[in-house]
Design a protein around this motif. Structure first.
Motif, mmCIF file in Angstrom:
data_model
loop_
_atom_site.group_PDB
_atom_site.id
_atom_site.type_symbol
_atom_site.label_atom_id
_atom_site.label_comp_id
_atom_site.label_asym_id
_atom_site.label_seq_id
_atom_site.Cartn_x
_atom_site.Cartn_y
_atom_site.Cartn_z
ATOM 1 N N GLY A 199 0.812 -1.206 0.000
ATOM 2 C CA GLY A 199 0.000 0.000 0.000
ATOM 3 C C GLY A 199 0.841 1.250 0.000
ATOM 4 O O GLY A 199 2.027 1.249 -0.378
ATOM 5 N N LYS A 200 0.213 2.329 0.438
ATOM 6 C CA LYS A 200 0.925 3.602 0.480
ATOM 7 C C LYS A 200 2.020 3.581 1.541
ATOM 8 O O LYS A 200 1.905 2.896 2.559
ATOM 9 N N ASN A 255 -12.217 6.445 -0.145
ATOM 10 C CA ASN A 255 -11.316 7.303 0.639
ATOM 11 C C ASN A 255 -11.144 6.754 2.055
ATOM 12 O O ASN A 255 -10.039 6.773 2.615
ATOM 13 N N THR A 258 -8.808 3.846 1.958
ATOM 14 C CA THR A 258 -7.416 4.298 1.848
ATOM 15 C C THR A 258 -6.893 4.809 3.189
ATOM 16 O O THR A 258 -5.755 4.534 3.578
ATOM 17 N N ASP A 264 -3.374 1.756 -1.849
ATOM 18 C CA ASP A 264 -2.892 2.736 -2.827
ATOM 19 C C ASP A 264 -3.852 2.762 -4.020
ATOM 20 O O ASP A 264 -3.689 2.031 -4.992
ATOM 21 N N LEU A 265 -4.872 3.625 -3.928
ATOM 22 C CA LEU A 265 -5.872 3.749 -4.981
ATOM 23 C C LEU A 265 -5.707 5.072 -5.711
ATOM 24 O O LEU A 265 -5.529 6.126 -5.079
#
Length: 397
Positions: A199-200, A255, A258, A264-265
Motif C-alpha cells: 500500500g501507500k 477514501n 485508503t 494505494d488507490l
C-alpha cells in the motif's frame, strides 16, 4: 425398471385407505328384532354373506389408482430393451502440486489404462506422459472448478475429481456434478505462502493468523509470504455512475478504505486514455469485461456468474443500501478487493459431511428416456379414473 424419485413409491401404501373405508361401509349394524320380519331373517342373512362383486371392482379400481399415482410421481424409466452404456472413467485434476503428487499413483495408473486425465483449467488440458506441465494458477476457485465440470461431456462417463480440501470450496453454495461421480480430496499440510499487497508508504496488506486484514510497515516474520506482492504499484480505479449521489457515496467509501488500510488507490471519475483499470465500480454491466479487472456492478441482477464481476441489486446510496446507510460499504468493498487478489486465505479442511452436502448431483434422465412410458401410464390413470367414477355413480358407492 428404474425410478428418478424412488422414495415416492412409499406413497403406494395409501392403497390401504380405500380398503379401510370399504370394510367400514360393509360393517353390519346391531340387529333389532321386529315381529313383522322374523320370517325373513334367514333369507336376509343368506343374501348378505360376503362382499358384493360391484364393490370389489370399485375397491380394486381405487387401489390401482393410488398405486399408479405413486408410480407416476416416482417417474419410472423403462430400460429393458436398451443395452447398458459403456461407462468410461474421466479424471479431472485441480492444478496443484499437492494434489498431483498425492494422487500420482492413481493418475499414472489411469493413463496406463488409456483413461482421460485432464487439468481443471480453462483449456481442459490433457495430462499425458509427454507433456505434464501444470497450468499456473494464482488461486484455484470453486467457480473455475464448476466451469470446468460444466464444459465436460459427462454422458456415459464416471467423473473422478481430485481436489484440495479447504474452506474456499464453501464459497459456492453447491457444486453440481454428474450422477456417476467420485471425489478424491487431499489436505495440503504444507504451509502455503500467503499473498499480500503493497500500500501507500510501503505498508503491507495481508490477512493475519486471526483471519483479519492487517496493514503494517513490515510483513509478519512468523508467517510465510510470497516473494512478490499480488499487485505492484497503485490500483487504478474507475468510477462510472450515472447517479451523482451514488458516485459520491462510493468515492467516500474508497477514501475511507485508503485512510484505514493505506490501500494505494488512484480514482478516476472518467476514463483516461492509455490507462488500464484494475478496479471498475459502475451501475452498468460491462460490455467487454477484462479477466484482470474487478467489476462492482450495482443496481443489477444476473444469473451469470464470473469470478471478477460482483453484482448487487441495490444502488450504493444511503437511501437504497443498508451497507451505505450503516457505514459498512468501505469494509464490503475492501473484502471484494481482497478476494480479487486472493488475500482471503483459509486452508482449513471441510468435514466429510460438508463435502457430501456441497457436491450435488443434478443428473436427470432425458425426456426421451421416460416420455413414452409416462404417457402410457398417464393414459391408464385417466381411464381408471373414469371407470372408478362411473362405478361409484352407477352403484351409488
Amino acid at each position: 425398471m428404474q425410478f428418478v424419485e424412488p422414495s415416492l413409491l412409499w406413497g403406494a401404501l395409501a392403497v390401504s385407505i380405500p380398503v379401510a373405508i370399504h370394510f367400514w361401509h360393509q360393517k353390519q349394524g346391531k340387529p333389532l328384532p321386529w315381529a313383522a320380519t322374523q320370517w325373513l331373517i334367514e333369507k336376509q342373512q343368506q343374501q348378505s354373506r360376503g362382499l358384493r362383486l360391484d364393490n370389489i371392482l370399485l375397491l380394486i379400481c381405487r387401489c390401482l389408482l393410488l398405486g399408479l399415482l405413486a408410480v407416476l410421481l416416482a417417474q419410472p424409466i423403462l430400460s429393458w430393451f436398451t443395452k447398458p452404456p459403456i461407462i468410461q472413467k474421466l479424471h479431472l485434476v485441480q492444478p496443484s502440486p499437492a494434489v498431483s503428487e498425492n494422487f500420482k499413483f492413481e493418475l499414472t495408473d489411469a493413463q496406463k489404462k488409456k483413461e482421460r486425465v485432464i487439468w481443471a483449467d480453462e483449456r481442459l488440458s490433457r495430462i499425458d506422459d509427454k507433456s505434464s506441465d501444470m497450468p499456473k494458477y494464482a488461486a484455484f476457485s470453486p467457480l473455475q472448478l464448476q466451469t470446468a465440470i460444466n464444459r465436460l461431456d459427462t454422458k456415459n462417463t464416471e467423473l473422478h475429481l481430485y481436489i484440495a480440501n479447504n474452506q474456499t470450496l464453501a464459497s459456492l453454495p453447491a457444486i453440481t456434478v454428474p450422477a456417476r461421480f467420485r471425489l478424491h480430496t487431499v489436505i495440503d499440510s504444507v504451509s502455503q505462502p500467503r499473498p499480500y499487497l503493497t500500500g501507500k508508504n510501503g505498508r503491507k496488506l495481508f490477512v493475519n493468523r486471526a483471519g483479519k486484514l492487517t496493514s503494517i510497515p513490515l510483513l509478519d516474520p512468523t508467517l510465510k509470504f510470497r516473494s512478490t506482492p499480488a499487485h505492484s504499484g497503485p490500483i487504478f480505479t474507475l468510477l462510472s455512475y450515472r447517479n451523482e449521489r451514488e458516485r459520491q457515496t462510493v468515492k467516500a467509501a474508497l477514501n475511507a478504505l485508503t485512510d484505514v488500510y493505506a490501500v494505494d488507490l488512484i480514482v478516476d471519475e472518467a476514463p483516461q486514455p492509455n490507462r488500464s483499470y484494475a478496479w471498475v465500480l459502475t451501475d452498468q454491466p460491462p460490455a467487454k469485461p477484462s479477466s484482470q479487472t474487478l467489476y462492482i456492478v450495482s443496481g443489477a441482477e444476473t444469473s451469470e456468474k464470473e469470478a471478477n464481476i460482483v453484482f448487487t441489486n441495490e444502488s450504493l446510496t444511503p437511501q437504497t443500501s443498508d451497507r451505505a446507510a450503516t457505514g459498512q460499504l468501505p469494509e464490503w468493498l475492501g473484502t471484494q478487493l481482497m478476494r480479487h487478489y486472493s488475500l482471503v486465505f483459509n486452508h482449513q479442511p471441510l468435514s466429510q459431511l460438508d463435502l457430501k452436502s456441497l457436491f450435488i448431483s443434478s443428473a436427470k434422465p432425458t425426456t426421451a428416456q421416460q416420455a413414452g412410458l409416462q404417457d402410457a401410464l398417464l393414459l391408464l390413470f385417466v381411464v381408471l379414473l373414469l371407470v372408478e367414477r362411473w362405478l361409484a355413480l352407477t352403484k351409488n358407492a
